[in-house]
Design a protein around this motif. Structure first.
Motif: not given
Length: 385
Positions: A212-236
């Protein structure tokens, strides 16, 4: 540069005072992402490793008479032992109970990063042995002149560790779990090297984690600030549950995203287009380094999928020789990550404390090595013979 060349050591309270060009002339040839100017500067400039957080930069630069920099060392004045992953709290407690003052101390390391790498960085035109010896001596001299209790160098390479030991520093060994590439062309090739039971278990874990999940490996220009917003929530979320106060600021992730995107592999899991979990990896010349991870939804085996199996697949696809998945975790052995020694070295000014720590480490080292040997023999998931 020869051993007869005239040089001096300068102490800098910001990385910027040395400068990107001079620093990376020494750091870039190593291929290590964590000693790069971009990573260390992001730690400082984001407020993550800053004096108010107990990290006071005291970086060393070895310079010629004409001002040319041919050696550098990341070094910090620490007011605590947090974010280091080499534990000396018991040493501090014992020393302070005896009336000593353990903090501040000096730390030669990459902040918040338990990854083995070079700590004495030499310009390609310099003799690396001469640079290393000068920086070891410089760090010790700075400690003596500053009146601090000690200097600690965490996760150095084995040659750096041996050089410090030969200089009279106290050598320590710990354990990490590292996946090594056996020349695999695919993930299935890796699975074929495992016992039948482990193959079946890993396939089941991956199937359950990916459902049921879509798993992606992002690198370079594929990574956006929206991805960092989400990841920071996970990290916190993960950091708050594990150790109370996460170390890295939100600005840190934007800074590395801007400066190091091509050296980052960000694994993200999406459910119906919404990110629910992620794992952050850094790409070295010959290794993938797993760092932070987090999830806002409980999914069976998702941690193993994002942090271990996706990392192995990425390393195989890039032809990398190993995956270093961070500190601790015997559960990694069943996923193909075998125990390996990692190192630290310690210079302690007080004779009584130095003798006590030396005695402790003399007993700890063989016990750690024996534990690595026994764990490998008893728990290895790989087929025998």
């Amino acid at each position: 540069m020869s051993s007869e060349a005239a040089f001096s050591i300068h102490v800098h309270d910001t990385l910027a005072a040395i400068g990107r060009e001079a620093w990376d002339a020494c750091a870039a040839p190593t291929g290590d992402p964590f000693v790069s100017y971009d990573f260390l500067h992001a730690c400082e400039a984001s407020g993550s490793a800053a004096p108010r957080q107990g990290w006071g930069p005291r970086h060393l630069a070895l310079t010629a008479d004409d001002g040319a920099v041919f050696g550098v060392m990341p070094l910090y004045l620490k007011g605590h032992s947090q974010g280091e992953y080499v534990f000396d709290h018991s040493w501090a407690d014992a020393y302070e109970r005896a009336g000593g003052r353990y903090y501040p101390k000096l730390l030669g390391a990459v902040p918040f990063t338990p990854a083995t790498g070079p700590r004495f960085l030499a310009h390609p035109d310099a003799d690396p042995g001469v640079v290393r010896a000068a920086l070891i001596e410089g760090a010790q001299t700075l400690a003596e002149q500053s009146g601090v209790s000690s200097v600690h160098v965490n996760f150095p390479t084995e040659p750096d560790w041996r050089a410090m030991s030969e200089a009279g520093w106290l050598p320590r060994i710990d354990t990490q779990f590292i996946w090594r590439n056996g020349g695999y062309a695919t993930f299935d090739d890796f699975l074929a090297a495992l016992s039948s039971n482990r193959r079946k278990t890993i396939r089941r874990e991956r199937r359950d984690a990916q459902a049921g999940l879509d798993i992606r490996v992002l690198t370079g220009a594929e990574i956006t600030e929206a991805h960092w917003d989400a990841f920071f929530a996970f990290y916190m979320d993960t950091g708050s549950r594990k150790w109370g106060r996460p170390y890295l600021t939100r600005a840190f992730f934007s800074m590395i995203g801007q400066a190091m995107a091509d050296r980052i592999a960000l694994v993200m899991a999406f459910r119906d287009g919404t990110p629910i979990a992620g794992a952050l990896n850094f790409i070295g010349r010959d290794a993938l380094y797993g760092r932070q991870w987090g999830a806002l939804e409980e999914v069976p085996f998702l941690h193993f999928e994002l942090c271990y199996y996706q990392a192995i697949e990425f390393a195989i696809s890039r032809g990398l020789s190993r995956v270093e998945a961070g500190a601790q975790g015997e559960h990694k052995v069943a996923r193909g990550y075998l125990p390996s020694p990692v190192y630290s070295a310690h210079w302690i000014e007080n004779r009584g404390l130095r003798h006590a720590v030396a005695d402790y480490l003399d007993r700890e080292r063989p016990a750690v090595l024996q534990g690595i040997e026994e764990m490998t023999a008893e728990m290895s998931p790989y087929r025998q013979g």
